[in-house]
Design a protein around this motif. Sequence first.
Motif, PDB file in Angstrom:
ATOM      1  N   TYR A 146      20.136 -11.555  30.457  1.00  0.00           N
ATOM      2  CA  TYR A 146      20.017 -13.070  30.582  1.00  0.00           C
ATOM      3  C   TYR A 146      20.229 -14.036  29.217  1.00  0.00           C
ATOM      4  O   TYR A 146      19.454 -13.271  28.269  1.00  0.00           O
ATOM      5  CB  TYR A 146      18.865 -13.612  31.494  1.00  0.00           C
ATOM      6  CG  TYR A 146      18.835 -15.115  31.514  1.00  0.00           C
ATOM      7  CD1 TYR A 146      19.236 -15.793  32.719  1.00  0.00           C
ATOM      8  CD2 TYR A 146      18.254 -15.717  30.539  1.00  0.00           C
ATOM      9  CE1 TYR A 146      19.100 -17.188  32.880  1.00  0.00           C
ATOM     10  CE2 TYR A 146      18.235 -17.162  30.648  1.00  0.00           C
ATOM     11  CZ  TYR A 146      18.610 -17.800  31.803  1.00  0.00           C
ATOM     12  OH  TYR A 146      18.799 -19.152  32.077  1.00  0.00           O
ATOM     13  N   ALA A 147      21.216 -14.626  29.021  1.00  0.00           N
ATOM     14  CA  ALA A 147      21.271 -15.443  27.920  1.00  0.00           C
ATOM     15  C   ALA A 147      21.275 -16.643  28.137  1.00  0.00           C
ATOM     16  O   ALA A 147      22.063 -17.197  28.917  1.00  0.00           O
ATOM     17  CB  ALA A 147      22.857 -15.218  27.225  1.00  0.00           C
ATOM     18  N   ALA A 148      20.391 -17.386  27.207  1.00  0.00           N
ATOM     19  CA  ALA A 148      20.043 -18.804  27.508  1.00  0.00           C
ATOM     20  C   ALA A 148      20.890 -19.752  26.877  1.00  0.00           C
ATOM     21  O   ALA A 148      21.165 -21.048  27.089  1.00  0.00           O
ATOM     22  CB  ALA A 148      18.446 -18.995  27.163  1.00  0.00           C
ATOM     23  N   ASP A 149      21.647 -19.084  25.998  1.00  0.00           N
ATOM     24  CA  ASP A 149      22.428 -20.070  24.894  1.00  0.00           C
ATOM     25  C   ASP A 149      23.686 -19.270  24.511  1.00  0.00           C
ATOM     26  O   ASP A 149      23.785 -18.226  23.810  1.00  0.00           O
ATOM     27  CB  ASP A 149      21.740 -20.465  23.825  1.00  0.00           C
ATOM     28  CG  ASP A 149      22.148 -21.446  22.687  1.00  0.00           C
ATOM     29  OD1 ASP A 149      23.524 -21.723  23.152  1.00  0.00           O
ATOM     30  OD2 ASP A 149      21.735 -21.686  21.617  1.00  0.00           O
ATOM     31  N   PRO A 150      24.946 -19.588  24.861  1.00  0.00           N
ATOM     32  CA  PRO A 150      26.197 -19.335  24.508  1.00  0.00           C
ATOM     33  C   PRO A 150      26.247 -19.139  22.909  1.00  0.00           C
ATOM     34  O   PRO A 150      26.854 -17.954  22.428  1.00  0.00           O
ATOM     35  CB  PRO A 150      27.253 -20.216  24.807  1.00  0.00           C
ATOM     36  CG  PRO A 150      26.599 -21.106  25.658  1.00  0.00           C
ATOM     37  CD  PRO A 150      25.128 -21.052  25.639  1.00  0.00           C
ATOM     38  N   ALA A 151      25.597 -19.979  22.262  1.00  0.00           N
ATOM     39  CA  ALA A 151      25.861 -20.111  20.598  1.00  0.00           C
ATOM     40  C   ALA A 151      24.893 -18.869  20.148  1.00  0.00           C
ATOM     41  O   ALA A 151      25.178 -18.526  18.989  1.00  0.00           O
ATOM     42  CB  ALA A 151      25.181 -21.185  20.229  1.00  0.00           C
TER      43      ALA A 151
ATOM     44  N   ASP B 218      28.770 -11.510  21.307  1.00  0.00           N
ATOM     45  CA  ASP B 218      29.717 -11.544  21.958  1.00  0.00           C
ATOM     46  C   ASP B 218      29.816 -12.217  23.447  1.00  0.00           C
ATOM     47  O   ASP B 218      29.476 -11.869  24.407  1.00  0.00           O
ATOM     48  CB  ASP B 218      30.220 -10.017  22.484  1.00  0.00           C
ATOM     49  CG  ASP B 218      31.638  -9.860  22.874  1.00  0.00           C
ATOM     50  OD1 ASP B 218      32.180 -10.871  23.013  1.00  0.00           O
ATOM     51  OD2 ASP B 218      32.018  -8.690  23.057  1.00  0.00           O
ATOM     52  N   ILE B 219      30.485 -13.303  23.199  1.00  0.00           N
ATOM     53  CA  ILE B 219      30.403 -14.227  24.532  1.00  0.00           C
ATOM     54  C   ILE B 219      31.258 -13.727  25.705  1.00  0.00           C
ATOM     55  O   ILE B 219      31.081 -14.132  26.527  1.00  0.00           O
ATOM     56  CB  ILE B 219      30.826 -15.720  23.930  1.00  0.00           C
ATOM     57  CG1 ILE B 219      30.285 -16.904  24.830  1.00  0.00           C
ATOM     58  CG2 ILE B 219      32.545 -15.820  24.134  1.00  0.00           C
ATOM     59  CD1 ILE B 219      30.765 -18.197  23.734  1.00  0.00           C
ATOM     60  N   THR B 220      32.159 -13.116  25.363  1.00  0.00           N
ATOM     61  CA  THR B 220      33.042 -12.515  26.228  1.00  0.00           C
ATOM     62  C   THR B 220      32.293 -11.584  27.487  1.00  0.00           C
ATOM     63  O   THR B 220      32.974 -11.330  28.468  1.00  0.00           O
ATOM     64  CB  THR B 220      34.360 -11.654  25.815  1.00  0.00           C
ATOM     65  OG1 THR B 220      33.921 -10.847  25.047  1.00  0.00           O
ATOM     66  CG2 THR B 220      35.128 -12.556  24.990  1.00  0.00           C
ATOM     67  N   VAL B 221      31.326 -10.840  26.894  1.00  0.00           N
ATOM     68  CA  VAL B 221      30.765  -9.780  27.916  1.00  0.00           C
ATOM     69  C   VAL B 221      29.641 -10.291  29.055  1.00  0.00           C
ATOM     70  O   VAL B 221      29.197  -9.715  29.881  1.00  0.00           O
ATOM     71  CB  VAL B 221      29.969  -8.764  27.184  1.00  0.00           C
ATOM     72  CG1 VAL B 221      30.875  -8.051  26.292  1.00  0.00           C
ATOM     73  CG2 VAL B 221      28.638  -9.418  26.204  1.00  0.00           C
ATOM     74  N   TYR B 222      29.666 -11.801  28.991  1.00  0.00           N
ATOM     75  CA  TYR B 222      28.940 -12.578  30.018  1.00  0.00           C
ATOM     76  C   TYR B 222      29.682 -13.332  31.024  1.00  0.00           C
ATOM     77  O   TYR B 222      30.675 -13.669  30.473  1.00  0.00           O
ATOM     78  CB  TYR B 222      27.863 -13.537  29.089  1.00  0.00           C
ATOM     79  CG  TYR B 222      27.014 -12.782  28.045  1.00  0.00           C
ATOM     80  CD1 TYR B 222      25.376 -12.574  29.004  1.00  0.00           C
ATOM     81  CD2 TYR B 222      27.083 -12.454  27.095  1.00  0.00           C
ATOM     82  CE1 TYR B 222      24.550 -12.074  28.049  1.00  0.00           C
ATOM     83  CE2 TYR B 222      26.064 -11.819  26.370  1.00  0.00           C
ATOM     84  CZ  TYR B 222      24.736 -11.654  26.870  1.00  0.00           C
ATOM     85  OH  TYR B 222      23.903 -10.999  25.917  1.00  0.00           O
TER      86      TYR B 222
ATOM     87  N   ASP C 192      39.551 -14.217  24.185  1.00  0.00           N
ATOM     88  CA  ASP C 192      38.459 -14.483  23.437  1.00  0.00           C
ATOM     89  C   ASP C 192      38.744 -16.015  23.287  1.00  0.00           C
ATOM     90  O   ASP C 192      38.981 -16.125  22.028  1.00  0.00           O
ATOM     91  CB  ASP C 192      38.455 -13.268  22.403  1.00  0.00           C
ATOM     92  CG  ASP C 192      37.248 -13.590  21.897  1.00  0.00           C
ATOM     93  OD1 ASP C 192      36.345 -14.571  22.034  1.00  0.00           O
ATOM     94  OD2 ASP C 192      36.613 -12.577  21.214  1.00  0.00           O
ATOM     95  N   TYR C 193      38.134 -16.691  23.902  1.00  0.00           N
ATOM     96  CA  TYR C 193      38.357 -18.404  23.471  1.00  0.00           C
ATOM     97  C   TYR C 193      37.410 -18.477  22.247  1.00  0.00           C
ATOM     98  O   TYR C 193      37.385 -19.607  21.689  1.00  0.00           O
ATOM     99  CB  TYR C 193      37.893 -19.155  24.698  1.00  0.00           C
ATOM    100  CG  TYR C 193      39.182 -19.066  25.684  1.00  0.00           C
ATOM    101  CD1 TYR C 193      40.091 -20.227  25.337  1.00  0.00           C
ATOM    102  CD2 TYR C 193      39.359 -18.427  26.850  1.00  0.00           C
ATOM    103  CE1 TYR C 193      41.159 -20.264  26.417  1.00  0.00           C
ATOM    104  CE2 TYR C 193      40.167 -18.473  27.569  1.00  0.00           C
ATOM    105  CZ  TYR C 193      41.404 -19.278  27.245  1.00  0.00           C
ATOM    106  OH  TYR C 193      42.505 -19.348  28.198  1.00  0.00           O
ATOM    107  N   PHE C 194      36.377 -17.842  22.299  1.00  0.00           N
ATOM    108  CA  PHE C 194      35.194 -17.922  21.441  1.00  0.00           C
ATOM    109  C   PHE C 194      35.989 -17.688  20.055  1.00  0.00           C
ATOM    110  O   PHE C 194      35.640 -18.622  18.983  1.00  0.00           O
ATOM    111  CB  PHE C 194      33.973 -16.972  21.493  1.00  0.00           C
ATOM    112  CG  PHE C 194      32.728 -17.449  20.760  1.00  0.00           C
ATOM    113  CD1 PHE C 194      32.271 -18.690  20.971  1.00  0.00           C
ATOM    114  CD2 PHE C 194      32.361 -16.634  19.486  1.00  0.00           C
ATOM    115  CE1 PHE C 194      30.953 -19.020  20.370  1.00  0.00           C
ATOM    116  CE2 PHE C 194      31.046 -16.859  18.898  1.00  0.00           C
ATOM    117  CZ  PHE C 194      30.560 -18.248  19.308  1.00  0.00           C
TER     118      PHE C 194
END
Lengths: 367, 291
Positions: B13-18, B22-26, B101-103
């Motif tokens: 679980y990730a509470a915050d994208p920031a 690696d944002i893409t694995v969620y 990868d938009y991030f």
Amino acid sequence: MAELKLDHVYKIFDGDVTAVSDFNLNIEDEEFIVFVGPSGCGKSTTLRMIAGLEGISDGDFYIDDKRMNDVSPKDRDIAMVFQNYALYPHMNVFDNMAFGLKLRKFPKEDIKKRVEEASDILGLRDLLDRKPKALSGGQRQRVALGRAIVRNPKVFLMDEPLSNLDAKLRVQMRSEIIKLHQQLKTTTVYVTHDQTEAMTMASRIVIMKDGVIQQIGAPREVYTYPENVFVGGFIGSPSMNFLTGQLENDLFKIGERSLKIPEGKLKALRDSGYESGAEIILGIRPEDLHDEQVFLDTMPEAKADVSIDLAELTGSELVLYTKIAEQNIVAIVNPRSNIYQGDQIELGFDLNKAHFFDPATEQRIKG
Amino acid sequence: MTAHLRELYRTAYAADPAAVDDITVYEWFMDNTQHVFGILKEALPEREKSVLQAFLSPVPPYRLYPEEADHRWYRRLFQTADEMKKSYRFVHFAIKQAVDDYFAMQEALRTLSEAPAAVVWFDDVSGVVVLEGEEGEHVVKADVQAAVEALQVDFLIDMTALLGRVHQPDVFPQHASTDERRLLHSLPRQERVITVPEAATHALFQQAPKPMQQLAASIFTDPVDEELKQTIAVYLTCQMNASSAAKQLHVHRNTLQHRLERYQAATGVDLRSFAEASAAYMTIAAEHRDS
Ligand SMILES: Nc1ncnc2c1ncn2[C@@H]1O[C@H](COP(=O)(O)OP(=O)(O)OP(=O)(O)O)[C@@H](O)[C@H]1O
Ligand SMILES: [Mg+2]
């Protein structure tokens, strides 16, 4: 390491603009292939199809025997270099080079190592902290190359990477790119409309016109044996001379003048069905025209009296401009020759090195 | 609800994208309090994913705004404008192919200015970079061009961008954005980056009635071939500087001069007349617009 194969490839825009037509080419591993041709002939479009930025309308494209038509650009393991300075303006040199690797999730240490290696190769080691604004044009172009090199891709695709540089820098970067290729040996496709660039850099040249390949060959081969009038005229500077005349027995007649056709060439013409009276085009390079007495004496039947319209001394050579039967001729002779505008001279034609072309098809007559 | 999920998925679980590497694995979702959270893709079987999607709003990767400034500008552009103190400037952009990868793309877009810029996406293939205060005043077309080319090379995409005007804080951002976003469509094909005055010039011509455009074509372009058209276009973009135009076209100055004469003879257009030259330029550019 990669081999590329384009098999009957077409690009048709909006259903009716055929930008590339029946393109067939096998590119071997470690080759440096140059696409050359006038503006709009389809060089960039072909490169973009290889990159995957442009769909292939018909035909097949392979990298190492794997069909790539439907593979997305990022999965083709290619790196591109464009004509402008493709750099992020506020990132320093290190970050600019590292970005593509970060994007592909390379580990930090690996990124550092690759960027340092590439910057050593390109002589950028001391500039890694600088921003693009604090770099010269050549340095920026080197960083742009570095951004491609660090990826260590299967294929480099370069679309006129030097065209925005001034003449001197262009010559310098040209040899740097060649050295780079000798070192890395990565298969490279390079696009230019500068035939000198093509001649000096390519392992093989692909000459295109109106979306159609005109000839594929090593620089010397396309220079010495142009397949047709277009290639003869496009490759080489100053351009090959073309003179339209008649075949008459063993002579090539241009107006009043006649030149004796050497045995071998004559046989080729005869074997291809050209008889006395047939119209043919003579193609001869400026350096195969001679003013030296030795030449004129040994080939007394292959010379013509001409009057010099203009004599340009460039330093290393003397360029003569003249006409035979209203057709322009350019000759390159020894700069020590004392020839001036208005002079009448004898000009010798080394027809052994010349070619004949069919006036209707413009193809070289091979026999 | 999220508390339950947090317990259920624990480290996945990730509470915050920031806060993730690696944002893409969620997979990212938004709950009814507009809180965005993620769950590791590999910890989320297809069935569970469908269930979560039914109860929560899936958040596409380009809608994850890791920076506070992104949120602020998202609200200004799509919800309500707040009081602003600084001037601002937009760079609207469009890409032809969607990216993975938009991030990372956002990270690159932020470097259009010295201080990280805000990025807001309209959809998965278009968006806007916002440069505030001095940052906006300093950016020039060449910077945007360089960045766009770098992005194209890194992401292997086709990209176009419009460098907007500097707007004072009392100008309503939604209006400014809508106007400029529309102008991006008037970009001629061979260009990647265009400024507002350039775009406006092209748009003006493109929006002229069809018969007017045909009349212009019959005068300025129909009588000549592609090569001549291109020559004229380059010559005019080079501010009628024959040397730089010849250099760019890779032809001798005499060849260029000869082509200019041929163009004027074939069309009857006088390129020394500013009015005629600019109409010729617009007509040629309009023919080369992406359809
Ligand atoms: N998106 C497009 N839509 C329609 N026609 C196009 C498109 N892109 C290119 N063309 C046309 O395809 C032909 C080949 O263009 P291409 O850009 O490949 O030429 P090039 O050889 O790279 O020329 P240059 O030396 O000017 O860069 C041209 O006639 C061009 O106008
Ligand atoms: Mg091109």
